[in-house]
Design an enzyme around this catalytic site. Structure first.
Site, short mmCIF file in Angstrom:
data_model
loop_
_atom_site.label_atom_id
_atom_site.label_comp_id
_atom_site.label_asym_id
_atom_site.label_seq_id
_atom_site.Cartn_x
_atom_site.Cartn_y
_atom_site.Cartn_z
N ASP A 486 0.84 -1.14 -0.05
CA ASP A 486 -0.12 0.18 -0.07
C ASP A 486 0.85 1.08 0.03
O ASP A 486 2.06 0.76 0.30
CB ASP A 486 -1.10 -0.22 1.06
CG ASP A 486 -1.91 1.05 1.33
OD1 ASP A 486 -2.41 1.74 0.29
OD2 ASP A 486 -2.07 1.53 2.49
N ASP A 848 -1.47 -0.86 5.78
CA ASP A 848 -1.37 -0.43 7.14
C ASP A 848 -2.96 -0.82 7.94
O ASP A 848 -3.22 -0.44 9.09
CB ASP A 848 -1.16 1.01 7.23
CG ASP A 848 -2.21 1.79 6.26
OD1 ASP A 848 -3.01 1.01 5.63
OD2 ASP A 848 -2.30 2.79 6.14
N ASP A 852 -6.86 -2.58 3.24
CA ASP A 852 -6.23 -3.58 2.70
C ASP A 852 -6.29 -5.03 3.37
O ASP A 852 -5.70 -6.20 3.12
CB ASP A 852 -4.55 -3.47 3.07
CG ASP A 852 -4.16 -2.06 2.49
OD1 ASP A 852 -4.56 -1.72 1.57
OD2 ASP A 852 -3.49 -1.30 3.57
#
Length: 1216
Positions: A486, A848, A852
């Protein structure tokens, strides 16, 4: 007729979903059940054990197939590649048990919701429903659709008006009782497994059952010491496993227990408010939201608005505003009522309501949508209780090896039977000795040895602050060759710094206002938009919300105040006033009246606000620049908008656009009922807000390390494409000098098929040390040869979606060189991860936790940098919030994988060496003595297994991965050649000792020999001076053969342990593992001491015969020569990576991985990559084709992983 019967016998459960199952109907058969009972008694429970391991066999043996409608037992099978089976009993719920009468008339509905599956599942006049319970979810048999369906949720087919009209006034108490009986309690109950049950599950593992048989046999033969040692080790291993499982069970129980004990207030139809325990809630109940409140179910908001903390779901503790479901008079399903994300109306179980805002028509109300395990939190807990299996080659190959070794044991069993029967040994002794040979090949210490390796790796990861909830995945990390990241909060800093604003006037961009000067934004529509267009809330005097919103609001130097009584009655959210450092403003306050929340799919948010002292209203919007510009009047958007935007995004800035319009209405009630589509139109473009998102200092070195190790790095982000490309270049994820090709795909229109455009982004020097990136749209002048050398594709989530739908055959070609994926929704992130897996990549995902979670669960190794509850389902969690954890994890994964291979190879060789020596000694009805075996098994093998895996990982990542499967040429050759060396040496020694002048057949005269053993001189010549009648004594261990073979095999065990403990490039050198090195040297020293000592007590104890010194020296020389040959072959040939690459090239062997195949094809394709051209989808209906697997604009579907080599998490012995 027969076809219909087969069709009725089988159905699909959760069709098209991730947890899809096939369900088959069966009926108990009394004769079959009786036969199985008799067979179970005759086999002393052995058949029951087989049925426990294979539930499908139990069903097939006890039942006969029948239509599902008549079944009393169902067999469930997963539709993935593993096809795991489950057996479930069908049970009935009887409505006659309710306290009130239920109508038996067919035409009368049981519940008010006409579309409810409950009405279609009720069997009249019996008033019963047929149910099954699968993985915590209850299903009822739908008589109309002839399939099992979930209960415990409202049907998705309900429209907005259905929800308001059917459930708006609450359920009657009678309907509540019906739903409570059918849907079950609203509780996420995680049972703390009793210790006895966990123990039974562990002990009934097929390998432990075989181990128990082996140890019982050995104990009966007096081989007590090693058997006891193995029993102790096994008990410790089982106790640790049970303790770990129990702890996880307790933690999960404590995590969800509070959820089941919430007191709630509901509205009961015709009765009013009622307070009850949350476990009594049912779908359709009207829930009153009192204020700060933990949600015990999923609910859809129908009146008022509220602010919730969804950290449990998203991993980000950011307040999210929820708005009520509109009352639209149409028949569309409520989730599809508009372009907006339906989630903005849904309150999810486990999230915290932190603020409620009544609409002025009463309290804030929500309709209960889903209960129990059907909720968002229930789904999260289920994903932990029933993890998605990942098939890892090591375990499937290990299982095949076990089968091969077991086959060797079976051959040995028949060999022993033949030899012992030929010599006329009593049947009892014959069978016992044959069984001992059967158990020789499969080492009982194997499961404990492999588990210990993972324990060591887990311990080392813990020291680096990486925590693991799935130890089996550590080995999988050693195979990772593609790492997804990410961007925000992972590669770049979590917080954003304000850089400046670029306002517009007269259709032109003005001079930028820099925040570096310390001055607040000057007053104007842009300042008003920054002050009001956000989702910030005031909680206990502190402003809370999205970090981006917070930073933007701080840039205005305005302040937020609690709404007073007058404003709150109109449902007004915030009052914003100028602060002491704010620019001079003619406006005393801004009051936000209505908010249209931000969602990642819409990429924008807007508010309706009123400036103090004015009678009209204003609309302010902020969002992705491309998106905001689309809603503005074209004459207000500067002509150089794309160039200006690019000038900032290519520098890595985060850019937000703002827009405004004045609403020509004065009535507040009109504002409250405005549709979002009307509000967000004909806006005036105000300008850009520029924010700086700096790279974390650890990002560049880590990406460089991964690049040097030939591990691909890919960025999957929700941010702007140009910003993502710039971050990828600055971090050198895209190396300097590489070409970037933007892939832009468009949906088909009425007469135009779907298209995909390939645009080259080129670099040009604009000054000393400065680069500017711009889009080149003309004809490319790049030579073909240079073009294919190093290129990277970049695309947005929208383009990915179109390619997935219309250009599916093109997707693999893009993915093998795709590096930047921007504006990706959470569903698209998960889908992309799966697409990479289909190309046979071993995919790691580091994020984080914000958006995700899905990708972290789907990836082979998901590493969450968040400690929020949502990351519980991620296999790995790092306490260090940067990507340094990634190389640490890969290094430890590689070391653990190599250790597992080393231990497995050693134990395989241990079984084969022992098997060869046993075959030779069985020929003369002999076996090694107990203390001889004890020395080999405890002092060497057991100690090796306990310490071999404790070697630390090598600090530098190698440029290649360790072998990922046991059935690979180097590993198979290693075992085969070492087995050959051992076989040749042992047979030669066995035959050679018989030719010595001092040799005699001691095993035939062992009693006489023992009486005269003291007369032996080790220095004199021994002669064959034994005469008389000889009788074979089965099981005796005293002979020149055992005296010769024992030191050879013992030294062989030590040398293979050394050879298989290779250090560099994946582990530190063997000498750094101090305990292991010491134990090997000590074992070697002790063996040589016993070989050359002349102490009578040692020889008697070890059951050896003194031989001449020259023979002993020869034994040692032979053993050491075997070591040198084996070490050279292993190290210089079998472990020589360059040599194997050369062999592959010479013989034309290529990797069968899909991504390798595509790379090879594309390298030979002179037309690839395409540059500055547009392709259209192929001919089909209406000029384009549609991918049948595609379902929705919002979510990319989960396609089944059918390719082999896709990793999974199963102990190999559990597959028996």
């Amino acid at each position: 007729m027969e076809e219909n019967s087969k069709k009725d016998h089988r159905a699909l459960l959760n069709q098209g979903e991730e947890d899809e199952l096939e369900v088959f109907g069966y009926r108990d058969h009394n004769v079959r059940k009786a036969l199985c009972l008799v067979a179970s008694v005759l086999t002393c429970g052995g058949l029951l054990l087989v049925f426990y391991w294979r539930p499908q066999w139990r069903v097939w043996a006890n039942c006969i197939p029948c239509p599902l409608q008549e079944a009393d037992t169902v067999l469930l099978r997963t539709t993935d590649e593993f096809q795991r089976y489950m057996r479930k009993k069908v049970f009935c719920l009887y409505l006659s048990t309710l306290k009130f009468p239920v109508s038996k008339k067919w035409e009368e509905s049981l519940v008010a919701d006409c579309q409810s599956v409950i009405n279609q599942a009720l069997i009249k006049p019996e008033l019963k429903l047929r149910c099954i319970h699968v993985q915590k979810i209850r299903y009822v048999w739908n008589n109309l659709e002839k399939r099992f369906q979930k209960v415990g949720l409202l049907e998705d087919s309900n429209s907005c008006s259905d929800i308001h009209q059917t459930f708006g006034l609450g359920l009657t108490s009678e309907e509540q009782e019906v739903r409570r009986l059918v849907c079950g309690p609203n509780a996420i109950e995680v049972e703390i497994q009793p210790i006895w049950k966990l123990l039974v599950k562990q002990v009934l593992n097929p390998f432990y059952v075989f181990q128990a048989f082996t140890l019982t046999l050995w104990l009966s033969q007096g081989y007590i010491e090693y058997s006891v040692a193995i029993i102790i080790l096994t008990v410790i291993s089982i106790v640790l496993s049970v303790y770990d499982l129990r702890q996880q069970s307790v933690k999960l129980h404590n995590l969800v227990e509070d959820h089941n004990k919430v007191q709630v207030t509901i509205i009961v139809k015709d009765k009013g408010l009622e307070e009850l325990e949350s476990r009594l809630l049912v779908p359709g109940d009207i829930l009153i939201l009192p204020g700060k409140f933990s949600l015990p179910c999923d609910a859809v908001l129908i009146d008022g608005s509220c602010v919730v903390n969804e950290g449990m779901l998203t991993g980000e503790s950011i307040p999210v505003t929820k708005t009520p479901l509109p009352q639209l008079e149409n028949s569309m399903p409520w989730k599809c009522h508009s372009l907006e994300d339906y989630r903005k109306h849904v309150l999810f179980c486990g999230t915290e309501v932190i603020q409620v805002k009544p609409s002025g028509q009463g309290p804030v109300r929500a309709v209960v949508l889903r209960t129990g395990y059907n909720t968002a939190k229930g789904d999260l807990v289920r994903s932990i209780l029933y993890p998605r299996p990942l098939n890892f080659k090591l375990y499937s190959d290990a299982f095949k090896f076990m089968v091969f070794l077991a086959c060797l044991g079976v051959m040995g069993f028949f060999y022993a039977l033949g030899v012992y029967m030929y010599h006329g040994v009593p049947p009892k002794d014959t069978v016992t000795m044959a069984l001992i040979l059967l158990t020789t090949t499969v080492p009982p210490v194997l499961p404990a040895a492999l588990t210990i390796g993972n324990v060591y790796a887990q311990k080392r990861l813990k020291k680096k602050k990486i925590f693991c909830i799935s130890p089996q995945r550590i080995n999988m990390c050693g195979q990772i060759n593609l790492m997804c990241f990410d961007k925000t909060g992972t590669l770049t800093e979590d917080g954003l710094d304000l850089w400046g604003t670029v306002p517009t006037a007269d259709n032109c961009f003005q001079e930028a206002h820099s925040f570096a000067s310390g001055q607040a934004v000057p007053w104007g529509p842009l300042c008003a938009a920054m002050a009001s267009c956000h989702s910030l809330i005031l909680l206990n005097g502190t402003i809370q919300g999205d970090p981006l919103d917070l930073k933007m609001f701080e840039g205005t130097a305005w302040k937020m105040e609690d709404c007073n009584v007058d404003s709150c009655k109109f449902g007004m959210s915030n009052i914003i006033k100028p602060g002491t450092k704010a620019s001079k403003s003619p406006v005393e306050a801004i009051i936000t009246l209505r908010q249209f929340p931000f969602s990642s799919s819409l990429q924008r948010m807007s508010v309706i606000a009123q400036l103090a002292g004015e009678n009209h209203f204003h609309v302010y919007m902020k969002g992705a620049p491309e998106m905001v510009a689309r809603f503005c009047r074209s004459e207000t958007v500067p002509k150089n908008f794309p160039q200006e935007l690019k000038s900032y995004t290519v520098q890595g800035f985060r850019v937000i656009a703002l827009a405004h319009k004045t609403l020509k209405m004065e009535n507040l009630s009109e504002v409250e009922h405005l549709a979002r589509e009307k509000v967000e139109s004909e806006l005036t473009f105000l300008g850009l807000l520029i924010m700086e998102n700096r790279l974390k200092k650890e990002t560049k070195p880590v990406l460089k390390e991964l690049s040097e190790a030939r591990i691909r790095a890919v960025m999957i982000t929700g941010d702007n494409l140009q910003t993502a490309i710039t971050v990828a270049k600055n971090s050198e994820m895209i190396p300097p000098g590489s070409q970037v090709i933007i892939v832009e795909a468009n949906e088909p229109e009425e007469f135009v098929p779907a298209s995909v455009t390939w645009q080259l982004v080129e670099n040009q020097e604009t000054g000393p040390g400065k680069k500017e990136t711009y889009m080149h749209t003309g004809n490319s002048s790049t030579p073909r040869g240079e073009r294919g050398s190093c290129y990277h594709f970049a695309m947005s989530g929208k383009s990915y979606q179109v390619i997935f739908q219309h250009f599916n055959s093109l997707l693999p070609k893009i993915l093998v060189n795709g590096t930047v994926f921007a504006r990706m929704s959470p569903g698209q992130k998960s889908s992309l991860t799966e697409e990479f897996q289909k190309l046979n990549y071993y995919v790691g995902m580091c994020g984080d936790g914000a958006n995700d979670c899905g990708a972290l669960k789907v990836a082979h190794a998901g590493i969450s940098l968040s400690e929020q509850e949502a990351s519980v389902a991620s296999p790995f969690t790092s306490k260090t919030t940067n990507i340094q954890c990634v190389p640490h994890l890969i290094r430890e994964g590689r070391a653990a994988l190599v250790s597992s291979f080393g231990v497995f190879k050693y134990l395989t060789m241990y079984g084969i060496i022992q098997f060869i020596s046993a075959l030779l000694l069985y020929w003369q009805l002999q076996l090694f003595g107990n203390y001889q075996y004890l020395m080999q098994d405890v002092a060497i093998t057991l100690m090796v297994c306990l310490t071999m895996s404790s070697t630390h990982a090598y600090p530098k990542l190698a440029q290649y991965r360790p072998a990922g499967q046991l059935l690979s040429p180097p590993l198979l050759l290693s075992i085969f050649l070492n087995s050959c060396f051992s076989c040749i040496v042992q047979i030669s020694a066995f035959l050679c000792v018989k030719q010595q002048p001092w040799y005699c057949e001691v095993y035939q005269y062992s009693e006489c020999f023992l009486a005269n053993q003291s007369n032996f001189s080790t220095n004199g010549s021994l002669e064959r001076n034994w005469t008389g009648n000889a009788t074979l004594i089965p099981g005796s261990s005293l002979s020149f053969e055992t005296t010769t073979l024992w030191p050879i095999t013992t030294i062989n065990y030590i040398t293979v342990a050394f050879i298989f403990s290779k250090g560099k490039p994946f582990r530190k050198p063997i000498y750094t593992n101090y305990i292991f090195s010491f134990l090997l040297l000590a074992a070697l020293g002790l063996t040589i001491f016993i070989l050359f000592s002349d102490f009578q007590v040692i020889y008697r104890g070890m059951e050896l015969i003194p031989t001449i010194t020259s023979w002993r020296v020869l034994i040692l020389v032979v053993a050491l020569t075997q070591f040198c040959v084996a070490f050279f072959v292993e190290d210089a040939i079998l472990q020589n990576h360059e040599l194997w690459l050369l062999i592959k090239r010479e013989f034309g062997f290529y990797s069968k991985s899909q991504y390798r195949t595509w790379q090879k094809k594309l390298a030979e394709d002179s037309t690839w990559p395409p540059i500055n051209r547009t392709d259209y989808s192929g001919d089909g209906k209406n000029g384009f084709y549609i991918n049948g697997g595609y379902e929705s604009h919002e979510q990319i579907p989960k396609r089944k992983l059918k390719l082999g080599g896709q990793p999974t998490e199963q102990h190999f012995w559990a597959r028996l």
